[in-house]
Design a protein around this motif. Structure first.
Motif, mmCIF file in Angstrom:
data_model
loop_
_atom_site.group_PDB
_atom_site.id
_atom_site.type_symbol
_atom_site.label_atom_id
_atom_site.label_comp_id
_atom_site.label_asym_id
_atom_site.label_seq_id
_atom_site.Cartn_x
_atom_site.Cartn_y
_atom_site.Cartn_z
ATOM 1 N N LEU A 53 0.794 -1.278 -0.040
ATOM 2 C CA LEU A 53 -0.137 0.065 0.101
ATOM 3 C C LEU A 53 0.808 1.314 0.041
ATOM 4 O O LEU A 53 1.862 1.186 0.669
ATOM 5 C CB LEU A 53 -1.069 0.095 1.247
ATOM 6 N N ALA A 54 0.387 2.196 -0.586
ATOM 7 C CA ALA A 54 1.062 3.524 -0.742
ATOM 8 C C ALA A 54 0.492 4.508 0.445
ATOM 9 O O ALA A 54 -0.938 4.400 0.857
ATOM 10 C CB ALA A 54 0.855 4.259 -2.160
ATOM 11 N N GLY A 55 1.201 5.611 0.790
ATOM 12 C CA GLY A 55 0.553 6.539 1.819
ATOM 13 C C GLY A 55 0.070 7.643 1.223
ATOM 14 O O GLY A 55 -0.005 7.711 -0.141
ATOM 15 N N GLY A 56 -0.091 8.610 1.705
ATOM 16 C CA GLY A 56 -0.687 9.873 1.294
ATOM 17 C C GLY A 56 -2.268 10.251 0.907
ATOM 18 O O GLY A 56 -2.892 9.269 1.130
ATOM 19 N N LEU A 156 1.018 -0.273 -5.034
ATOM 20 C CA LEU A 156 0.640 1.079 -5.322
ATOM 21 C C LEU A 156 1.615 2.086 -4.907
ATOM 22 O O LEU A 156 2.212 2.091 -3.926
ATOM 23 C CB LEU A 156 -0.682 0.934 -4.409
ATOM 24 N N LEU A 157 1.915 3.097 -5.711
ATOM 25 C CA LEU A 157 2.509 4.292 -5.385
ATOM 26 C C LEU A 157 1.860 5.504 -5.924
ATOM 27 O O LEU A 157 0.796 5.463 -6.582
ATOM 28 C CB LEU A 157 3.794 4.163 -6.507
ATOM 29 N N GLY A 158 2.329 6.507 -5.055
ATOM 30 C CA GLY A 158 1.747 8.028 -5.519
ATOM 31 C C GLY A 158 3.092 8.665 -6.094
ATOM 32 O O GLY A 158 4.040 7.903 -6.109
ATOM 33 N N MET A 159 2.950 10.098 -6.247
ATOM 34 C CA MET A 159 3.860 11.028 -6.569
ATOM 35 C C MET A 159 3.872 12.215 -5.916
ATOM 36 O O MET A 159 2.876 12.733 -5.997
ATOM 37 C CB MET A 159 4.134 10.985 -8.129
ATOM 38 N N GLY A 160 5.040 12.764 -5.218
ATOM 39 C CA GLY A 160 5.072 14.104 -4.784
ATOM 40 C C GLY A 160 5.148 14.875 -5.769
ATOM 41 O O GLY A 160 5.726 14.792 -6.987
ATOM 42 N N ASP A 161 4.966 16.297 -5.448
ATOM 43 C CA ASP A 161 5.264 17.394 -6.371
ATOM 44 C C ASP A 161 6.748 17.747 -6.596
ATOM 45 O O ASP A 161 7.150 18.308 -7.663
ATOM 46 C CB ASP A 161 4.539 18.735 -6.165
ATOM 47 N N ASP A 162 7.600 16.852 -5.862
ATOM 48 C CA ASP A 162 8.860 17.002 -6.406
ATOM 49 C C ASP A 162 9.543 15.831 -7.354
ATOM 50 O O ASP A 162 10.682 15.706 -7.414
ATOM 51 C CB ASP A 162 9.923 17.133 -4.978
ATOM 52 N N GLY A 163 8.653 14.820 -7.532
ATOM 53 C CA GLY A 163 8.677 13.559 -8.310
ATOM 54 C C GLY A 163 9.273 12.373 -7.267
ATOM 55 O O GLY A 163 9.747 11.215 -7.762
ATOM 56 N N HIS A 164 9.004 12.377 -5.956
ATOM 57 C CA HIS A 164 9.442 11.342 -5.260
ATOM 58 C C HIS A 164 8.309 10.305 -5.190
ATOM 59 O O HIS A 164 7.196 10.600 -5.503
ATOM 60 C CB HIS A 164 9.730 11.745 -3.668
ATOM 61 N N THR A 165 8.699 9.171 -4.869
ATOM 62 C CA THR A 165 7.534 7.980 -4.662
ATOM 63 C C THR A 165 8.055 7.112 -3.439
ATOM 64 O O THR A 165 9.095 6.947 -3.525
ATOM 65 C CB THR A 165 7.384 7.353 -6.016
#
Length: 263
Positions: A53-56, A156-165
């Protein structure tokens, strides 16, 4: 009965499939259906479904959707094994804990045995927690040198506005890890904190890796990642590349607003 509009689809090279959904609710519904489909296929094929699972903020409504009566009975939760892509180094009841978010949104609301949920011990010393979680993963996927032949059915992954995952941030040594599956990582923003993260060694061994991205704040960075614009090679989200599995991006129209390849 309301029939969801089919998403717009883009393909970048041979590796990145992109689904663009008209709004956040459509994205949430499609992502929940995606999890159900992969869970049912995995249980039918091998008797177990493994998911990281992804956080966020983006995944939370997906987990809440999976816990709704119309969805919860469509997955055999006794056959699901839940893992986490990353965790902040905080206790499991801390407001910033990814485990707490997933527990409140999903795990406490579905009939999953407690033994099937494998959380990262964020309250422990970071190096100790990372090595302990790697042992957990190796017990499930095989204690081999380097990447496993196959890891999760779905990451499952998200992406931050800096491109991190996950907790793989630009410039962090974890992005170049070639052997370890789980590492501690110290980050500076939004405030200094240690985190525990899976590395690409185990993420890229998954049968399916799916990014969930929504909102206009992600649009510029997402265009860099998907279209390989200048500097994309430094962005962790751009460097996730499953060895044999499927890579899918499920995004909403606001996140897609700066993509050049749209019709």
């Amino acid at each position: 009965m309301h029939v969801p509009r089919a998403p717009e689809r883009l393909v970048y090279g041979a590796a990145r499939e992109v689904e663009i959904h008209p709004d956040r609710d459509a994205l949430v519904h499609a992502a929940a259906e995606h999890v159900v489909a992969l869970a049912r296929a995995a249980v039918a094929a091998r008797g177990v479904f493994t998911i990281a699972l992804a956080g966020g903020a983006t995944p939370r409504p997906v987990y809440e959707r999976l816990a709704q009566p119309s969805f919860v009975g469509r997955i055999d939760w006794s056959r699901a094994r839940i893992f986490f892509g990353d965790e902040r180094c905080v206790p499991p009841d801390h407001p910033e804990s990814n485990y707490r978010m997933a527990r409140e949104a999903l795990l406490d609301r579905v009939p999953i045995p407690a033994a099937n949920v494998h959380r990262i011990a964020g309250e422990d010393e970071p190096e100790h927690a990372a090595r302990a979680y790697e042992r957990t993963l190796r017990a499930c996927f095989g204690d081999v040198e380097g990447p496993p032949a196959r890891s999760f059915d779905l990451v499952l992954l998200g992406m931050g506005d800096d491109g991190h995952t996950a907790s793989l941030f630009p410039g962090a040594p974890a992005m170049n890890e070639a052997r370890r599956w789980v590492v501690p990582s110290e980050i500076a923003r939004p405030h200094p904190m240690w985190r525990i993260t899976l590395t690409p060694v185990v993420i890229d061994a998954a049968a399916a890796v799916t990014f969930l991205v929504d909102g206009a704040s992600k649009a510029e960075r997402l265009a860099h990642v998907l279209e390989g614009r200048d500097g994309a090679e430094r962005l962790p989200a751009a460097r996730i590349a499953p060895t044999h599995g499927a890579l899918r991006w499920m995004i909403d129209a606001e996140a897609a607003s700066q993509l050049r390849g749209r019709s």
